[in-house]
Write an enzyme that holds these catalytic residues in place. Structure first.
Site, PDB file in Angstrom:
ATOM      1  N   ASN A 100      -3.354   8.682   4.665  1.00  0.00           N
ATOM      2  CA  ASN A 100      -2.033   8.126   4.964  1.00  0.00           C
ATOM      3  C   ASN A 100      -1.813   7.849   6.452  1.00  0.00           C
ATOM      4  O   ASN A 100      -0.765   7.345   6.836  1.00  0.00           O
ATOM      5  CB  ASN A 100      -0.935   9.065   4.456  1.00  0.00           C
ATOM      6  CG  ASN A 100      -0.771   8.978   2.948  1.00  0.00           C
ATOM      7  OD1 ASN A 100      -1.081   7.940   2.351  1.00  0.00           O
ATOM      8  ND2 ASN A 100      -0.298  10.050   2.339  1.00  0.00           N
TER       9      ASN A 100
ATOM     10  N   ARG B 192       0.833  -1.207   0.000  1.00  0.00           N
ATOM     11  CA  ARG B 192       0.000   0.000   0.000  1.00  0.00           C
ATOM     12  C   ARG B 192       0.871   1.262   0.000  1.00  0.00           C
ATOM     13  O   ARG B 192       0.547   2.251  -0.674  1.00  0.00           O
ATOM     14  CB  ARG B 192      -0.919   0.009   1.225  1.00  0.00           C
ATOM     15  CG  ARG B 192      -1.864   1.189   1.246  1.00  0.00           C
ATOM     16  CD  ARG B 192      -2.946   1.004   2.289  1.00  0.00           C
ATOM     17  NE  ARG B 192      -3.916   2.090   2.236  1.00  0.00           N
ATOM     18  CZ  ARG B 192      -4.219   2.856   3.281  1.00  0.00           C
ATOM     19  NH1 ARG B 192      -3.640   2.645   4.454  1.00  0.00           N
ATOM     20  NH2 ARG B 192      -5.107   3.815   3.158  1.00  0.00           N
TER      21      ARG B 192
ATOM     22  N   HIS C 136       0.613   4.413  -2.547  1.00  0.00           N
ATOM     23  CA  HIS C 136       0.422   5.791  -2.091  1.00  0.00           C
ATOM     24  C   HIS C 136       1.618   6.674  -2.457  1.00  0.00           C
ATOM     25  O   HIS C 136       1.464   7.879  -2.647  1.00  0.00           O
ATOM     26  CB  HIS C 136       0.161   5.827  -0.582  1.00  0.00           C
ATOM     27  CG  HIS C 136      -1.217   5.376  -0.225  1.00  0.00           C
ATOM     28  ND1 HIS C 136      -1.894   5.832   0.872  1.00  0.00           N
ATOM     29  CD2 HIS C 136      -2.063   4.508  -0.836  1.00  0.00           C
ATOM     30  CE1 HIS C 136      -3.096   5.264   0.928  1.00  0.00           C
ATOM     31  NE2 HIS C 136      -3.212   4.446  -0.095  1.00  0.00           N
ATOM     32  N   ASP C 137       2.810   6.083  -2.554  1.00  0.00           N
ATOM     33  CA  ASP C 137       3.949   6.875  -3.017  1.00  0.00           C
ATOM     34  C   ASP C 137       3.768   7.212  -4.498  1.00  0.00           C
ATOM     35  O   ASP C 137       3.813   8.375  -4.895  1.00  0.00           O
ATOM     36  CB  ASP C 137       5.267   6.129  -2.797  1.00  0.00           C
ATOM     37  CG  ASP C 137       6.470   6.978  -3.210  1.00  0.00           C
ATOM     38  OD1 ASP C 137       6.359   8.231  -3.132  1.00  0.00           O
ATOM     39  OD2 ASP C 137       7.509   6.421  -3.609  1.00  0.00           O
TER      40      ASP C 137
ATOM     41  N   HIS D  76      -6.012  -5.938  -2.311  1.00  0.00           N
ATOM     42  CA  HIS D  76      -6.922  -6.001  -1.162  1.00  0.00           C
ATOM     43  C   HIS D  76      -7.239  -7.450  -0.784  1.00  0.00           C
ATOM     44  O   HIS D  76      -8.167  -7.687  -0.020  1.00  0.00           O
ATOM     45  CB  HIS D  76      -8.204  -5.225  -1.440  1.00  0.00           C
ATOM     46  CG  HIS D  76      -7.993  -3.739  -1.465  1.00  0.00           C
ATOM     47  ND1 HIS D  76      -8.994  -2.843  -1.697  1.00  0.00           N
ATOM     48  CD2 HIS D  76      -6.865  -2.996  -1.286  1.00  0.00           C
ATOM     49  CE1 HIS D  76      -8.509  -1.603  -1.663  1.00  0.00           C
ATOM     50  NE2 HIS D  76      -7.215  -1.674  -1.421  1.00  0.00           N
TER      51      HIS D  76
ATOM     52  N   ASP E 277       8.555   8.879  -5.705  1.00  0.00           N
ATOM     53  CA  ASP E 277       9.690   9.727  -5.309  1.00  0.00           C
ATOM     54  C   ASP E 277       9.854   9.750  -3.792  1.00  0.00           C
ATOM     55  O   ASP E 277      10.551  10.619  -3.256  1.00  0.00           O
ATOM     56  CB  ASP E 277       9.484  11.156  -5.827  1.00  0.00           C
ATOM     57  CG  ASP E 277       8.321  11.843  -5.140  1.00  0.00           C
ATOM     58  OD1 ASP E 277       7.469  11.128  -4.537  1.00  0.00           O
ATOM     59  OD2 ASP E 277       8.236  13.082  -5.179  1.00  0.00           O
TER      60      ASP E 277
HETATM   61  C1  HEM Z   1      -8.785   1.035  -6.552  1.00  0.00           C
HETATM   62  C2  HEM Z   1      -8.830   2.012  -5.673  1.00  0.00           C
HETATM   63  C3  HEM Z   1      -8.414   1.827  -4.245  1.00  0.00           C
HETATM   64  C4  HEM Z   1      -9.083   2.259  -3.174  1.00  0.00           C
HETATM   65  C5  HEM Z   1     -10.376   3.048  -3.177  1.00  0.00           C
HETATM   66  C6  HEM Z   1      -8.371   1.815  -2.012  1.00  0.00           C
HETATM   67  C7  HEM Z   1      -8.733   2.078  -0.708  1.00  0.00           C
HETATM   68  C8  HEM Z   1      -8.188   1.457   0.402  1.00  0.00           C
HETATM   69  C9  HEM Z   1      -8.652   1.651   1.747  1.00  0.00           C
HETATM   70  C10 HEM Z   1      -9.765   2.588   2.178  1.00  0.00           C
HETATM   71  C11 HEM Z   1      -7.912   0.848   2.552  1.00  0.00           C
HETATM   72  C12 HEM Z   1      -8.043   0.715   4.069  1.00  0.00           C
HETATM   73  C13 HEM Z   1      -7.187   1.768   4.680  1.00  0.00           C
HETATM   74  C14 HEM Z   1      -7.434   1.997   6.143  1.00  0.00           C
HETATM   75  O1  HEM Z   1      -8.144   1.243   6.790  1.00  0.00           O
HETATM   76  O2  HEM Z   1      -6.890   2.987   6.662  1.00  0.00           O
HETATM   77  C15 HEM Z   1      -6.966   0.162   1.712  1.00  0.00           C
HETATM   78  C16 HEM Z   1      -6.030  -0.737   2.156  1.00  0.00           C
HETATM   79  C17 HEM Z   1      -5.090  -1.332   1.343  1.00  0.00           C
HETATM   80  N1  HEM Z   1      -4.855  -1.036   0.023  1.00  0.00           N
HETATM   81 FE1  HEM Z   1      -6.064   0.002  -1.185  1.00  0.00          FE
HETATM   82  N2  HEM Z   1      -7.260   1.127  -2.404  1.00  0.00           N
HETATM   83  C18 HEM Z   1      -7.236   1.113  -3.765  1.00  0.00           C
HETATM   84  C19 HEM Z   1      -6.249   0.578  -4.549  1.00  0.00           C
HETATM   85  C20 HEM Z   1      -5.134  -0.061  -4.072  1.00  0.00           C
HETATM   86  C21 HEM Z   1      -3.984  -0.423  -4.853  1.00  0.00           C
HETATM   87  C22 HEM Z   1      -3.815  -0.089  -6.326  1.00  0.00           C
HETATM   88  C23 HEM Z   1      -3.120  -1.059  -4.033  1.00  0.00           C
HETATM   89  C24 HEM Z   1      -1.766  -1.624  -4.316  1.00  0.00           C
HETATM   90  C25 HEM Z   1      -1.411  -2.163  -5.446  1.00  0.00           C
HETATM   91  C26 HEM Z   1      -3.741  -1.112  -2.730  1.00  0.00           C
HETATM   92  C27 HEM Z   1      -3.219  -1.756  -1.640  1.00  0.00           C
HETATM   93  C28 HEM Z   1      -3.812  -1.797  -0.403  1.00  0.00           C
HETATM   94  C29 HEM Z   1      -3.376  -2.671   0.676  1.00  0.00           C
HETATM   95  C30 HEM Z   1      -2.282  -3.725   0.599  1.00  0.00           C
HETATM   96  C31 HEM Z   1      -4.168  -2.358   1.782  1.00  0.00           C
HETATM   97  C32 HEM Z   1      -4.068  -2.952   3.203  1.00  0.00           C
HETATM   98  C33 HEM Z   1      -3.100  -2.071   3.975  1.00  0.00           C
HETATM   99  C34 HEM Z   1      -2.712  -2.551   5.350  1.00  0.00           C
HETATM  100  O3  HEM Z   1      -3.164  -3.615   5.792  1.00  0.00           O
HETATM  101  O4  HEM Z   1      -1.938  -1.832   6.010  1.00  0.00           O
HETATM  102  N3  HEM Z   1      -4.941  -0.469  -2.779  1.00  0.00           N
HETATM  103  N4  HEM Z   1      -7.139   0.569   0.412  1.00  0.00           N
END
Ligand code: HEM
Ligand code: NAG
Ligand code: NAG
Ligand code: NAG
Length: 328
Positions: free
Chosen positions: A100, A67, A71-72, A197, A79
């Site tokens: 973040n 993640r 986000h980077d 996810h 960067d």
């Molecule tokens: C498609 C649009 C996306 C949305 C709307 C989205 C949104 C989110 C949200 C809301 C969370 C939970 C964060 C929290 O509870 O604070 C999350 C977690 C996560 N996202 Fe996404 N995300 C997206 C795309 C991506 C992409 C492209 C990646 C990486 C390739 C990614 C990797 C992750 C991972 C691995 C987590 C779990 C993080 C953790 O357990 O610390 N996400 N995302």
């Protein structure tokens, strides 16, 4: 004779077209695999060892690192601007933004950077360390390997408001896709990357609106499987501040189970569930369920593409000494 002439003309025009393309290609893909092979041969190995040790202590850490990479790269390119700490309250950095707050793995990146600096000071960027750590995390969590070009340099600017380039979790496919097309990424790439996810957590705060106050007529999101909604309500009581697994079936395994969950209306975030329900993405979801090897390939390719967004190379930017701060 005239045939010969034709072939020559064709060859020349092909050359005329290809030569400038090569120059353009060099601009588009300025990163190189094994970039530190001579200048810091142990760089990638140091990252791999540190990520491996971290995973032994906490098997959920790959999610944090993947993640972090997203986000980077989506905000001001890859960067490491996401790592910069606020040094003046007038200029809050990306880290201050709500999106973040929950980032994990920041300390691990700092400790990897310190280890790398100890052997090759001033050579390896924080941006590349994030990219290597995400690559290694993908392997650790999913057995999915891709090689990642490197040579990114670190930026000197980080602005909280620019985090608006990240998609929020409550949109339907078309508006969510805007965030990706803005970064020259396709609907296929968006769908493949969302497979990230299949590991990690979401805060209950982001899930609860779907469980308790969806809208006036439906307190519960009707696109949620009712049994799964009951399960989520147990995990996320009202006003809870804890987190819940994004994939409750195989929470630490990066795999296509995520898409199978969506098919059964078990997507945790709205942005997950819409992928199975919208005609632009439903077919891709079905394909990733039927052919996991296609998802693996698409995911790996999209991770490499993600790592090339707006990178600083050559003389641009700097190699930070500490990832949290710009060099004096
Ligand atoms: C498609 C649009 C996306 C949305 C709307 C989205 C949104 C989110 C949200 C809301 C969370 C939970 C964060 C929290 O509870 O604070 C999350 C977690 C996560 N996202 Fe996404 N995300 C997206 C795309 C991506 C992409 C492209 C990646 C990486 C390739 C990614 C990797 C992750 C991972 C691995 C987590 C779990 C993080 C953790 O357990 O610390 N996400 N995302
Ligand atoms: C897309 O990029 C434009 C120009 O940079 C920006 O104004 C717009 O807000 C972006 N849209 C999204 C959804 O990120
Ligand atoms: C609530 O959501 C459902 C399902 O999307 C929809 O059918 C209904 O019209 C919505 N009600 C209101 C008041 O918006
Ligand atoms: C949750 O918080 C809201 C607003 O603070 C409050 O009105 C409500 O009673 C709380 N619900 C529970 C179950 O604690």
């Amino acid at each position: 004779m005239s045939n010969m002439f034709m072939i020559c003309t064709l060859l020349f025009s092909a050359l005329a077209i290809l030569a400038p393309l090569e120059i353009l290609a060099a601009h588009w893909q300025p990163l190189a695999e094994g970039y530190y092979w001579k200048s810091c041969p142990s760089a990638e190995q140091i990252v791999w060892k540190a990520v491996s040790a971290a995973v032994r202590k906490d098997p959920t850490i790959p999610a944090g690192l993947i993640r972090l990479y997203f986000h980077d790269c989506f905000v001001r390119g890859c960067d490491a601007s996401v790592l910069l700490k606020t040094t003046s309250s007038k200029n809050p950095t990306e880290l201050e933004d709500f999106a973040n707050r929950g980032l994990r793995g920041l300390d691990l990146i700092d400790s990897i950077k310190a280890k790398v600096e100890a052997v090759c000071p001033g050579i390896v960027s924080c941006a590349d360390i994030i990219a290597f750590a995400a690559r290694d995390s993908t392997y650790k969590a999913g057995g999915i390997y891709y090689s990642i070009p490197s040579g990114r340099r670190d930026g000197t600017v980080s602005i909280e408001s620019e985090v608006s380039a990240l998609p929020p979790p409550f949109l339907d496919v078309p508006p969510m896709l805007q965030f990706f097309t803005n970064k020259s990424m396709s609907v296929k790439e968006m769908t493949a990357l969302s497979g990230a996810h299949s590991i990690g957590f979401a805060q209950c705060r982001l899930v609860s609106p779907r469980l308790y106050n969806f809208n006036k007529t439906h307190p519960q999101d009707p696109t949620l499987d009712p049994k799964f909604a009951s399960f989520l309500k147990k995990k996320c009581p009202q006003n809870a501040t804890n987190s819940v697994n994004l994939d409750s079936v195989t929470p630490n395994h990066l795999d296509n189970q995520y898409y199978k969950n969506l098919k059964r209306n078990m997507g945790v975030l709205t942005s997950d569930q819409v992928l199975a329900n919208h005609p632009m993405t439903a077919k891709i979801v079905k394909k990733y369920i039927a052919y996991p090897e296609i998802w693996i390939q698409d995911f790996a390719d999209a991770m490499v593409h993600l790592g090339s967004l707006d990178v600083l190379t050559g003389k641009k930017g700097q190699i930070r000494k500490k990832c949290g701060f710009v060099n004096h």
